[in-house]
Design a protein around this motif. Structure first.
Motif, short mmCIF file in Angstrom:
data_model
loop_
_atom_site.label_atom_id
_atom_site.label_comp_id
_atom_site.label_asym_id
_atom_site.label_seq_id
_atom_site.Cartn_x
_atom_site.Cartn_y
_atom_site.Cartn_z
N LEU A 91 0.83 -1.21 0.00
CA LEU A 91 0.00 0.00 0.00
C LEU A 91 0.87 1.26 0.00
N ALA A 92 1.97 1.24 0.75
CA ALA A 92 2.86 2.39 0.78
C ALA A 92 3.47 2.64 -0.60
N ALA A 93 3.92 1.57 -1.26
CA ALA A 93 4.50 1.73 -2.60
C ALA A 93 3.46 2.23 -3.59
N THR A 94 2.23 1.74 -3.47
CA THR A 94 1.16 2.20 -4.35
C THR A 94 0.88 3.68 -4.15
N LEU A 95 0.82 4.09 -2.89
CA LEU A 95 0.57 5.50 -2.59
C LEU A 95 1.67 6.39 -3.15
N MET A 96 2.93 5.97 -3.00
CA MET A 96 4.03 6.78 -3.50
C MET A 96 4.02 6.83 -5.03
N TYR A 97 3.60 5.74 -5.67
CA TYR A 97 3.50 5.79 -7.14
C TYR A 97 2.39 6.72 -7.57
N ILE A 98 1.25 6.69 -6.87
CA ILE A 98 0.15 7.60 -7.19
C ILE A 98 0.61 9.05 -7.09
N ARG A 99 1.38 9.34 -6.06
CA ARG A 99 1.78 10.73 -5.81
C ARG A 99 2.87 11.21 -6.75
N THR A 100 3.81 10.34 -7.09
CA THR A 100 4.98 10.79 -7.84
C THR A 100 4.97 10.35 -9.30
N GLY A 101 4.36 9.20 -9.57
CA GLY A 101 4.40 8.66 -10.93
C GLY A 101 5.76 8.10 -11.31
N HIS A 102 6.69 8.00 -10.36
CA HIS A 102 8.03 7.51 -10.66
C HIS A 102 8.02 5.99 -10.85
N SER A 103 8.73 5.53 -11.86
CA SER A 103 8.75 4.10 -12.15
C SER A 103 9.41 3.29 -11.05
N ARG A 104 10.25 3.92 -10.25
CA ARG A 104 10.92 3.16 -9.18
C ARG A 104 9.93 2.64 -8.15
N TRP A 105 8.82 3.39 -7.96
CA TRP A 105 7.81 2.91 -7.02
C TRP A 105 7.01 1.77 -7.63
N ALA A 106 6.80 1.78 -8.93
CA ALA A 106 6.16 0.65 -9.60
C ALA A 106 7.05 -0.59 -9.49
N ALA A 107 8.37 -0.39 -9.66
CA ALA A 107 9.30 -1.50 -9.53
C ALA A 107 9.31 -2.02 -8.09
N ALA A 108 9.26 -1.08 -7.13
CA ALA A 108 9.22 -1.50 -5.72
C ALA A 108 7.97 -2.31 -5.43
N LEU A 109 6.84 -1.87 -5.97
CA LEU A 109 5.58 -2.60 -5.78
C LEU A 109 5.67 -4.00 -6.38
N ALA A 110 6.25 -4.11 -7.57
CA ALA A 110 6.42 -5.42 -8.20
C ALA A 110 7.28 -6.34 -7.33
N GLY A 111 8.36 -5.78 -6.77
CA GLY A 111 9.21 -6.58 -5.90
C GLY A 111 8.49 -7.02 -4.64
N ILE A 112 7.69 -6.13 -4.06
CA ILE A 112 6.95 -6.45 -2.84
C ILE A 112 5.93 -7.55 -3.11
N LEU A 113 5.20 -7.46 -4.21
CA LEU A 113 4.23 -8.49 -4.55
C LEU A 113 4.92 -9.82 -4.86
N THR A 114 6.12 -9.76 -5.41
CA THR A 114 6.88 -10.98 -5.65
C THR A 114 7.26 -11.65 -4.33
N MET A 115 7.67 -10.85 -3.35
CA MET A 115 7.99 -11.39 -2.03
C MET A 115 6.74 -12.00 -1.39
N SER A 116 5.60 -11.34 -1.56
CA SER A 116 4.35 -11.88 -1.02
C SER A 116 4.02 -13.22 -1.65
N MET A 117 4.22 -13.35 -2.94
CA MET A 117 3.96 -14.63 -3.62
C MET A 117 4.94 -15.70 -3.15
N ALA A 118 6.21 -15.33 -3.01
CA ALA A 118 7.22 -16.29 -2.56
C ALA A 118 6.94 -16.78 -1.15
N GLY A 119 6.18 -15.99 -0.37
CA GLY A 119 5.85 -16.41 0.99
C GLY A 119 5.02 -17.66 1.06
N GLY A 120 4.32 -18.00 -0.02
CA GLY A 120 3.64 -19.29 -0.07
C GLY A 120 2.14 -19.26 0.11
#
Length: 222
Positions: free
Chosen positions: A168-197
């Protein structure tokens, strides 16, 4: 579109305070069960932890230390997939604590790091919403030590649940800034969530992110 709430950036001292509170809370939690040969086994997960999670981690440990990456588990039935079973969480970083450390140490450290990641994620999300230090600390500690999370701390669901506030934090920062780094961070976070099982938690987190983006993106943006 309303003006965005300014981001409250935490200082190093504020993060140290959060770390100290979480560490003291964890010590109070595990003090009654720390001892030679003891592992952290929450009451709600006693059977699942003792009969499933820890044996899986022992098998991962023995296989990797023996020079093999475990694709199949020969100890269940007539062999069953191990790597392909998401609940084994083979690719989740905290699972590898059991490879590097004694089983007893790894079981306590795994729970501590989960609580810390959960509390820090909620803390940073609260600060990104404009909250002050102490309200964010209270929110982070409440999330990290909530009964549901503690009682299921040794189960795959908690591997994925700790990433919800980070997403949610990464999503909020992407909404506010539009920077691709926050989209990349969100992708990484969701990947970690999936790897959790816990794929059901990962799916619900992804839906929550989409809903959060569609709803709050109407008012906040770059």
């Amino acid at each position: 579109m309303s003006p965005a709430i300014p981001l409250q950036r935490p200082s190093a001292n504020e993060l140290i305070q959060l770390l100290s509170i979480v560490s003291l809370g964890w010590l109070a939690l595990v003090a009654p069960v720390i001892g030679p040969g003891q592992v952290f086994c929450p009451p709600a997960g006693t059977g699942e932890t003792a009969l499933q999670h820890l044996p899986w981690m022992q098998f991962l440990r023995d296989s990797v230390r023996g020079g093999a990456f475990p694709l199949w588990n020969p100890h269940n039935g007539l062999r069953e997939p191990f790597r392909a079973n998401p609940q084994t969480a083979v690719l989740f970083p905290l699972s590898w604590l059991y490879v590097a450390l004694p089983m007893t140490t790894a079981s306590f450290l795994e729970v501590y790091l989960k609580i810390l990641v959960a509390a820090l994620g909620l803390y940073l999300f609260a600060r990104s919403l404009g909250m002050g230090h102490m309200p964010a600390v209270i929110g982070g500690v409440a999330f990290g030590f909530m009964p549901h999370f503690i009682l299921h701390a040794s189960q795959p669901a908690s591997n994925s649940e700790i990433w919800i506030p980070w997403a949610l934090a990464a999503t909020l920062m992407y909404i506010r800034t539009g920077h691709s780094r926050w989209a990349a961070a969100l992708a990484g976070i969701l990947t970690m969530s999936m790897a959790g099982g816990a794929l059901q938690v990962w799916g619900l987190t992804a839906l929550l992110v989409v809903g959060y983006f569609l709803w709050f993106g109407r008012w906040e943006g770059p």
